[in-house]
Design an enzyme around this catalytic site. Structure first.
Site, PDB file in Angstrom:
ATOM      1  N   THR A   1       0.845  -1.195   0.000  1.00  0.00           N
ATOM      2  CA  THR A   1       0.000   0.000   0.000  1.00  0.00           C
ATOM      3  C   THR A   1       0.879   1.244   0.000  1.00  0.00           C
ATOM      4  O   THR A   1       2.065   1.170  -0.332  1.00  0.00           O
ATOM      5  CB  THR A   1      -0.974  -0.026   1.199  1.00  0.00           C
ATOM      6  OG1 THR A   1      -1.945   1.012   1.064  1.00  0.00           O
ATOM      7  CG2 THR A   1      -0.240   0.141   2.530  1.00  0.00           C
ATOM      8  N   ASN A   2       0.333   2.408   0.339  1.00  0.00           N
ATOM      9  CA  ASN A   2       1.100   3.653   0.407  1.00  0.00           C
ATOM     10  C   ASN A   2       0.567   4.504   1.560  1.00  0.00           C
ATOM     11  O   ASN A   2      -0.356   4.086   2.260  1.00  0.00           O
ATOM     12  CB  ASN A   2       1.032   4.384  -0.941  1.00  0.00           C
ATOM     13  CG  ASN A   2      -0.404   4.691  -1.330  1.00  0.00           C
ATOM     14  OD1 ASN A   2      -1.073   5.476  -0.671  1.00  0.00           O
ATOM     15  ND2 ASN A   2      -0.895   4.026  -2.378  1.00  0.00           N
ATOM     16  N   HIS A   3       1.110   5.688   1.719  1.00  0.00           N
ATOM     17  CA  HIS A   3       0.805   6.495   2.904  1.00  0.00           C
ATOM     18  C   HIS A   3      -0.455   7.357   2.776  1.00  0.00           C
ATOM     19  O   HIS A   3      -0.717   8.184   3.649  1.00  0.00           O
ATOM     20  CB  HIS A   3       1.984   7.413   3.227  1.00  0.00           C
ATOM     21  CG  HIS A   3       3.207   6.684   3.682  1.00  0.00           C
ATOM     22  ND1 HIS A   3       3.250   5.967   4.850  1.00  0.00           N
ATOM     23  CD2 HIS A   3       4.419   6.540   3.121  1.00  0.00           C
ATOM     24  CE1 HIS A   3       4.448   5.426   5.006  1.00  0.00           C
ATOM     25  NE2 HIS A   3       5.174   5.759   3.951  1.00  0.00           N
TER      26      HIS A   3
ATOM     27  N   ALA B   1      -4.551   7.499  -4.304  1.00  0.00           N
ATOM     28  CA  ALA B   1      -3.170   7.051  -4.542  1.00  0.00           C
ATOM     29  C   ALA B   1      -3.259   5.564  -4.895  1.00  0.00           C
ATOM     30  O   ALA B   1      -3.259   4.701  -4.018  1.00  0.00           O
ATOM     31  CB  ALA B   1      -2.317   7.274  -3.311  1.00  0.00           C
TER      32      ALA B   1
END
Ligand code: CTP
Ligand code: CA
Length: 230
Positions: free
Chosen positions: A33-35, A100
């Site tokens: 995943t991402n932030h 995102a």
């Protein structure tokens, strides 16, 4: 130029927003995943609602409460986000993609938990996910009545990278921010954006630098711009 209370400049419009990260599973236990926290996308959905629009919010996993009065579609993976956008996009007058999205997923998700078995290293093979914004840019209504806005978070060459995305994804607007700019990173309540719109040539878009402001204010200004472009 903020509208007064009770003024509903987006009345009669349907606004589609994507927000948050995606999660791409490796096995039943783990994911990539991402932030992203979803704050910018949720601010856009709430602002669109308050400006009078009907809102569909396609959201990856976030910790934010479901906004009232918004049609919330919860998804996990990029493929699920793509499916939800394909359903909603034909009816959307204004679309803003703030999610995102994971660019890659694991080629083969392991059905059982990956065991370490004393191995020093493992290799993951990743394959590309669909580009949802590029798909939307290529599948607009023929009469030009849909406006499309993308986002871009960059760590270098902000304007050049954002200009390339504006053109490649056939957007009417591309909102770029620099991850390293104070007040503009992940999870902040503010953003400092550069807003790109097509100019005279594909490599020369019009770029406008907006001062640091709350995400809600960024959201309202973007939406009023996009609605005026129709
Ligand atoms: N986007 C999308 N689907 C993807 C990847 C990105 O819809 N699979 C959208 C994002 O929601 C955003 C815009 O495209 O509105 C730009 O995303 P970004 O990650 O900055 O651009 P990429 O084209 O993926 O390029 P890169 O990550 O290599 O910078
Ligand atoms: Ca990307």
């Amino acid at each position: 130029d903020r509208p007064r209370d009770g003024v509903r400049p987006l009345a009669g419009l349907e606004v589609l927003v994507t927000a948050g990260p995606t999660q791409e599973p490796l096995d039943p236990v783990r994911y990539l995943t991402n932030h992203s926290t979803g704050k910018m996308g949720y601010a856009i959905a709430e602002a669109a609602r308050d400006l009078g629009a009907r809102v569909v919010l396609v959201s990856g996993p976030v910790a934010l409460p479901a906004p009232e009065g918004v049609d919330l579609v919860r998804v996990t993976t990029a493929q699920e986000m793509f499916d939800a956008v394909r359903d909603a996009f034909p009816g959307a007058d204004v679309t803003v993609m703030a999610a995102a999205v994971g660019d890659f997923r694991v080629a083969e998700v392991e059905p059982d938990k990956i065991k370490k078995h004393g191995r020093d290293a493992i290799e993951l093979r990743l394959v590309a996910n669909p580009d949802i914004l590029a798909w939307a840019g290529a599948h607009r209504r023929a009469n030009g009545s849909q406006t499309l806005c993308g986002f871009a978070m960059e760590t270098r060459d902000l304007e050049a990278n954002a200009a390339a995305k504006l053109a490649a994804k056939r957007c009417d607007m591309l909102v770029a921010n620099d991850l390293r700019e104070p007040g503009a990173g992940f999870g902040t309540d503010t953003n400092a954006v550069t807003v790109l719109t097509p100019g005279d040539a594909p490599d020369k878009p019009h770029a406008e630098r907006w001062q640091l402001m709350g995400k809600r204010e960024v959201a309202e200004r973007l939406l009023l711009r996009l609605a005026a472009m129709r």
